[in-house]
Scaffold this motif. Structure first.
Motif, PDB file in Angstrom:
ATOM      1  N   MET A 482       0.826  -1.207   0.000  1.00  0.00           N
ATOM      2  CA  MET A 482       0.000   0.000   0.000  1.00  0.00           C
ATOM      3  C   MET A 482       0.860   1.256   0.000  1.00  0.00           C
ATOM      4  SD  MET A 482      -3.066  -0.969   2.651  1.00  0.00           S
ATOM      5  CE  MET A 482      -3.966  -2.513   2.532  1.00  0.00           C
ATOM      6  N   ALA A 483       1.961   1.213   0.736  1.00  0.00           N
ATOM      7  CA  ALA A 483       2.858   2.367   0.775  1.00  0.00           C
ATOM      8  C   ALA A 483       3.509   2.600  -0.589  1.00  0.00           C
ATOM      9  CB  ALA A 483       3.928   2.149   1.839  1.00  0.00           C
ATOM     10  N   ILE A 484       3.875   1.526  -1.286  1.00  0.00           N
ATOM     11  CA  ILE A 484       4.417   1.657  -2.640  1.00  0.00           C
ATOM     12  C   ILE A 484       3.384   2.303  -3.557  1.00  0.00           C
ATOM     13  CG2 ILE A 484       5.135   0.344  -4.691  1.00  0.00           C
ATOM     14  CD1 ILE A 484       6.441  -1.680  -2.748  1.00  0.00           C
ATOM     15  N   PHE A 485       2.151   1.834  -3.456  1.00  0.00           N
ATOM     16  CA  PHE A 485       1.077   2.402  -4.272  1.00  0.00           C
ATOM     17  C   PHE A 485       0.865   3.880  -3.950  1.00  0.00           C
ATOM     18  CE2 PHE A 485      -0.844  -2.036  -4.842  1.00  0.00           C
ATOM     19  CZ  PHE A 485      -0.522  -2.097  -6.180  1.00  0.00           C
ATOM     20  N   GLN A 486       0.861   4.204  -2.656  1.00  0.00           N
ATOM     21  CA  GLN A 486       0.606   5.589  -2.275  1.00  0.00           C
ATOM     22  C   GLN A 486       1.705   6.510  -2.802  1.00  0.00           C
ATOM     23  OE1 GLN A 486       0.042   6.315   1.907  1.00  0.00           O
ATOM     24  NE2 GLN A 486      -0.875   8.312   1.552  1.00  0.00           N
ATOM     25  N   GLU A 487       2.950   6.066  -2.731  1.00  0.00           N
ATOM     26  CA  GLU A 487       4.057   6.873  -3.233  1.00  0.00           C
ATOM     27  C   GLU A 487       3.922   7.121  -4.733  1.00  0.00           C
ATOM     28  OE1 GLU A 487       8.980   6.882  -3.323  1.00  0.00           O
ATOM     29  OE2 GLU A 487       7.873   5.271  -2.312  1.00  0.00           O
ATOM     30  N   ALA A 488       3.330   6.166  -5.440  1.00  0.00           N
ATOM     31  CA  ALA A 488       3.152   6.296  -6.892  1.00  0.00           C
ATOM     32  C   ALA A 488       1.884   7.066  -7.257  1.00  0.00           C
ATOM     33  CB  ALA A 488       3.117   4.915  -7.534  1.00  0.00           C
ATOM     34  N   GLY A 489       1.109   7.490  -6.261  1.00  0.00           N
ATOM     35  CA  GLY A 489      -0.129   8.213  -6.540  1.00  0.00           C
ATOM     36  C   GLY A 489      -1.246   7.316  -7.018  1.00  0.00           C
ATOM     37  N   ALA A 490      -1.200   6.040  -6.631  1.00  0.00           N
ATOM     38  CA  ALA A 490      -2.239   5.088  -7.034  1.00  0.00           C
ATOM     39  C   ALA A 490      -3.561   5.414  -6.346  1.00  0.00           C
ATOM     40  CB  ALA A 490      -1.816   3.665  -6.688  1.00  0.00           C
ATOM     41  N   VAL A 491      -4.649   4.921  -6.928  1.00  0.00           N
ATOM     42  CA  VAL A 491      -5.967   4.982  -6.305  1.00  0.00           C
ATOM     43  C   VAL A 491      -6.447   3.552  -6.090  1.00  0.00           C
ATOM     44  CG1 VAL A 491      -6.504   7.222  -7.321  1.00  0.00           C
ATOM     45  CG2 VAL A 491      -7.157   5.140  -8.540  1.00  0.00           C
ATOM     46  N   HIS A 492      -7.528   3.415  -5.337  1.00  0.00           N
ATOM     47  CA  HIS A 492      -7.974   2.078  -4.940  1.00  0.00           C
ATOM     48  C   HIS A 492      -9.490   1.969  -4.995  1.00  0.00           C
ATOM     49  CE1 HIS A 492      -3.922   1.459  -3.291  1.00  0.00           C
ATOM     50  NE2 HIS A 492      -4.063   2.651  -2.739  1.00  0.00           N
TER      51      HIS A 492
END
Length: 534
Positions: A482-492
């Protein structure tokens, strides 16, 4: 005080029970421990504090009365659809909660073939809606997740969905025109053109998009009881293709190119680990069911038998075990149009070092779209849980590589606890790339798994003892992903109480969301903790 230092509310259960029974009838109010315990667990975890009540409305009016009764008593009130959450979406966070079981609100209220919309109650499953529309040669553009045999329309509205039709049409939310929502005080709000004094729910955009406010909210803003979707004719033609690739970079590039070109209604891929597990899970009986589905899914009996024969000949060795497999389903108005798109899809695959293989997987997936949900546990009874993020195409390869590195850096711990990892990736319209790492690990299963999985499948597995050390490893890795995704500006999708949604927002955006929450739920009694709103 409980561990989280939140004061536990003191409630008069006898008075609330009597009021709920008066609102819904005695058969629709349960305090049975086995029922409240079941409704207080999802596919990944159990609530620390089980619900006190499970109530079952049969109409919007029922839901409005019962929600008002419960919130006036100060209770947390939470909607639950098919129970397929794995992010704590409907798990109670405080004592005395009231779970609203939406499963009895399962009617299809109107199929309007002239104005091309369908209105359905929130407890209807995607599979039931698809079957009813297919009989009229109609479909919603997005038409369900893989879990659609159990997943409900309301769950999809709250969580959002990917898969069937999403490659072309986007998500659940992209196809909704109007909602009926019960807010915390029992008010009934209608949105879109259905919210006017005299209008039908045929169109979404009339003034501010109030429909969108309640979509993807993980049930934090209200109780969706009815929804209206756009309709389209069933496509006249379809075809399928599968390819194998040697690297995740190649398969990601091919999927993105297909997606940007708008070629596939479903585009999806597996890494070698998940591919092997999916094939291992299948049984001889499932093979027979799949072949039957392929026959029924074709235009006529002869073409169905031919396609089923191709599947049978390919067997389960249609792709190299060390390869990544990618699959595309193309649909259109004619065989010629589909053939042209398939030609373009094959050229893109070849340009990214893809080799065509037997199209078994997309063909079977399309012919039997809503299979029994035996995949909520592993092929040998392991626990299963995914985590996902949606990124723009330009970030897909790097994010995938970062997660691969996380797994490599933790390989010793992963191996020590018997954890298996894999990936499902798919696309959303022309601009979204969804990466879903999945975990399988030795751990006890819950009642929700026993209720969901077919008895014949359960009979073949050996249930395992509790394994908190392995589960802790999985939970930590999920958080790091989740932290990797957040750093990349991902959405969920399915934000629930797991993804760091609130933390990811700009302060001004969060302030507006908080204001909206207060407007529809002033006492913060609707699913406390969902979206990070407390």
């Amino acid at each position: 005080m409980p561990d989280d230092a939140t004061p536990r509310p003191v409630h008069d259960d006898s008075a609330l029970h009597a009021a709920l029974v008066q609102a819904l009838g005695p058969d629709n109010v349960s305090t049975a421990p086995e029922t409240t315990a079941l409704f207080s667990q999802d596919i990944f975890s159990k609530a620390a504090r089980a619900a006190a009540y499970v109530i079952t409305p049969h109409s919007t009016e029922d839901a409005a009365r019962a929600v008002a009764v419960a919130t006036q008593d100060g209770r947390a009130v939470i909607a639950r659809g098919g129970g397929m959450s794995y992010t704590g979406g409907y798990l109670p966070t405080e004592d005395g909660a009231v779970m609203v079981d939406m499963s009895a609100m399962d009617r299809i209220l109107e199929i309007n073939e002239e104005d091309m919309y369908v209105t359905v109650e929130a407890g209807c499953t995607w599979a039931a809606l698809y079957d009813a529309l297919k009989a009229k040669n109609l479909r919603t553009p997005f038409w369900g997740p893989l879990s659609g045999l159990s997943s409900t329309i309301g769950g999809g509205l709250s969580q959002n969905n990917a898969f069937f039709g999403a490659g072309t049409w986007g998500t659940t939310a992209d196809c909704v025109t109007s909602l009926t929502v019960v807010t915390a005080d029992g008010s009934v709000v209608k949105t879109g053109s259905g919210g006017t004094q005299t209008g039908a729910p045929f169109f979404r955009h009339y003034g501010p998009d109030l429909t969108g406010v309640f979509l993807g909210d993980t049930g934090a803003l209200g109780f969706k009881t009815e929804a209206t979707f756009r309709l389209m004719p069933m496509p006249a033609a379809e075809d399928y293709a599968s390819f194998e690739f040697k690297t995740p970079a190649d398969v990601a590039a091919a999927l993105s190119a297909w997606s940007r070109a708008g070629l596939g209604c479903e585009l999806f891929a597996f890494d070698p680990n998940l591919q092997k597990l999916r094939l291992k899970r299948a049984s001889l009986m499932q093979d027979v069911k799949s072949l039957t589905g392929v026959v029924k899914g074709q235009k006529n009996l002869l073409s169905g038998v031919k396609e089923a024969a191709k599947v049978a000949m390919a067997g389960r060795t249609f792709v190299d075990e060390a390869s990544y497999s990618a699959h595309i389903v193309v649909e259109g108005r004619s065989d010629a149009a589909v053939a042209e798109d398939m030609k373009a899809a094959r050229a893109i695959a070849a340009a990214h070092s893809g080799t065509e293989v037997a199209n078994t997987m997309p063909k079977v997936t399309r012919s039997t779209p809503f299979s029994p949900l035996n995949n909520v546990i592993g092929p040998e009874g392991e626990r299963w849980a995914p985590v996902h993020g949606i990124v723009p195409h330009s970030k897909a390869e790097n994010v995938w590589a970062a997660i691969d590195k996380l797994f490599l850096d933790n390989a010793a711990e992963i191996d020590r606890h018997g954890v298996l990892t894999g990936y499902l990736v798919t696309t959303l319209s022309t601009n979204g790339f969804l990466i879903e790492p999945v975990f399988f690990w030795p751990e006890e299963i819950y009642d929700i798994h026993r209720q969901t999985v077919e008895p014949s499948y359960l009979a073949k597995i050996t249930e395992r003892p509790a394994n908190p050390a392995a589960t802790e490893t999985v939970a930590r890795l999920r958080s790091q992903i989740m932290a990797i995704f957040q750093e990349a500006g991902a959405v969920h999708f399915q934000i629930g109480k797991a993804y760091p949604y609130k933390e990811s927002l700009r302060p001004e955006t969060l302030a507006l969301l908080e204001d909206i929450k207060s407007a529809v739920d002033a006492r913060r009694r609707v699913n406390p903790g969902s979206l990070g709103l407390t």
